[in-house]
Design an enzyme around this catalytic site. Structure first.
Site, short mmCIF file in Angstrom:
data_model
loop_
_atom_site.label_atom_id
_atom_site.label_comp_id
_atom_site.label_asym_id
_atom_site.label_seq_id
_atom_site.Cartn_x
_atom_site.Cartn_y
_atom_site.Cartn_z
N SER A 110 0.79 -1.24 0.00
CA SER A 110 0.00 0.00 0.00
C SER A 110 0.82 1.28 0.00
O SER A 110 0.24 2.37 -0.06
CB SER A 110 -0.96 0.01 1.20
OG SER A 110 -2.02 -0.89 0.98
N LYS A 113 0.04 3.75 -2.67
CA LYS A 113 -1.00 4.80 -2.57
C LYS A 113 -0.42 6.20 -2.46
O LYS A 113 -1.15 7.18 -2.63
CB LYS A 113 -1.91 4.47 -1.40
CG LYS A 113 -2.76 3.24 -1.68
CD LYS A 113 -3.39 2.65 -0.44
CE LYS A 113 -4.15 1.37 -0.84
NZ LYS A 113 -4.47 0.52 0.31
N SER A 167 -6.24 2.92 4.57
CA SER A 167 -5.56 2.30 3.43
C SER A 167 -6.56 1.57 2.53
O SER A 167 -6.36 0.43 2.14
CB SER A 167 -4.47 1.33 3.91
OG SER A 167 -3.53 1.08 2.90
N LYS A 283 3.13 6.54 5.01
CA LYS A 283 2.20 5.54 4.48
C LYS A 283 2.79 4.15 4.70
O LYS A 283 3.92 3.88 4.32
CB LYS A 283 1.92 5.76 2.99
CG LYS A 283 0.88 4.80 2.44
CD LYS A 283 -0.50 5.11 2.98
CE LYS A 283 -1.50 3.99 2.75
NZ LYS A 283 -1.32 2.86 3.71
#
Length: 332
Positions: A110, A113, A167, A283
């Site tokens: 993730s 992202k 997420s 993140k």
């Protein structure tokens, strides 16, 4: 006629040598460029150069003058770093404090992202109303979701929070379809932006990071992408938030209120940063193939900012152990 032939013969050696020289020079420069394509900034080939302007000679900045340079091996002997790849970059001084396998291609999970958010902020209109499509229906086991459904209507800004905090892979799909018309077209946008940033070890096939063998990046490329994203205040705001409530309309017209929380332990208080540092953006990312990943930004007491990356740590607690160990090098 004989005189002309004689002159041509006399000049031929010079012509041949001149041609050979041109070929050699071309081969030298072309081979140098092609060798650099995989790692455009891993050595100082972006040094300043002389340039004439208004009749005066001046020093012109190199293409990557504001980017850090990373090496492959400086962190390989550090037994405190058990992750497959890791790096710390000083943004103010454009120097690499630590790196381990910064150019190894790994699955980003993730942390993908970050690029999705960057494109939405950079090229999108955050006040747009987005109607969620069937592309947001993700049934893969272990996929993280923000809980939106086809027909729901949210703003692009709300989807950003749903993308980053919980997420949400579903939010990523909704953003992609809104921005580009399809997942595939948005992946093309992601790859184009990666190339523009010099992230030559990166290839994306989706906006969320669910596993695909053709979806990969490097610790150094994550730095490049995150560094670009930090230039936007909206990105700092969204990734610096630990809790957010979104009120939106469902497909049936019902008003829905969703509460989303972030997962970066440094920001949620589950882990303390090393003394003298404050984490203000980041993140996380996790899949079975990618392991545990985190890209984040911190600042010291003098307000200098740093980007740090850990990829393929063995466990969630190990992820934060690795990150603590490498960012401690900032203040030690």
């Amino acid at each position: 006629m004989k005189i002309i032939n004689k002159e041509l013969v006399g000049r031929r050696p010079l012509t041949v040598w001149y041609s050979l020289l041109l070929i050699a020079l071309s081969a030298f420069f072309l081979s140098g460029c092609s060798a650099d394509l995989e790692r455009p900034y891993d050595f100082v080939r972006t040094a300043s150069f002389d340039e004439k302007a208004d009749g005066n000679s001046k020093r012109a900045a190199g293409f990557a003058q504001d980017l850090c340079v990373a090496t492959d091996s400086s962190g390989e002997a550090d037994s405190s770093v058990t992750a497959e790849a890791a790096a710390v970059f000083d943004l103010a001084e454009t120097r690499t404090i630590f790196s381990k396998n910064p150019y190894e291609r790994l699955y980003p999970a993730s942390t993908t992202k970050v690029m999705t958010a960057l494109l939405a902020i950079k090229y999108g209109n955050l006040s747009d109303e987005v109607t969620v499509t069937e592309d947001a229906v993700i049934t893969e086991s272990g996929a993280t979701l923000c809980g939106i459904h086809p027909g729901d209507k949210l703003t692009l800004e709300q989807l950003l929070y749903g993308l980053i905090l919980p997420s949400g892979n579903d939010a990523g799909a909704a953003i992609a379809v809104h921005m580009a018309g399809s997942i595939e077209a948005f992946a093309d946008m992601m790859n184009e932006e990666a190339r523009r940033l010099g992230a030559t070890g990166t290839h994306f096939v989706n906006p969320h990071g669910l596993h695909d063998e053709n979806h990969y990046t490097t610790a150094y490329d994550l730095y490049l992408i995150f560094n670009e994203a930090l230039k936007y205040e909206t990105f700092r705001q969204v990734t610096g938030t630990t809790a957010y409530s979104a009120t939106y309309q469902s497909a049936s017209g019902e008003t829905i209120t969703a509460s989303w929380k972030g997962g970066n332990w440094f920001m949620t208080g589950e882990r303390e940063e090393p003394d003298g540092l404050t984490v203000f953006s980041g993140k996380t990312g996790t899949t079975q193939a990618a392991g545990y990943c985190l890209v984040m930004a911190s600042r010291d007491a003098a307000e200098k900012e740093y980007i740090s990356v850990v990829m393929k740590a063995p466990s969630r607690s190990g992820l934060y152990d690795n990150m603590s160990n490498i960012i401690s090098k900032i203040v030690n």
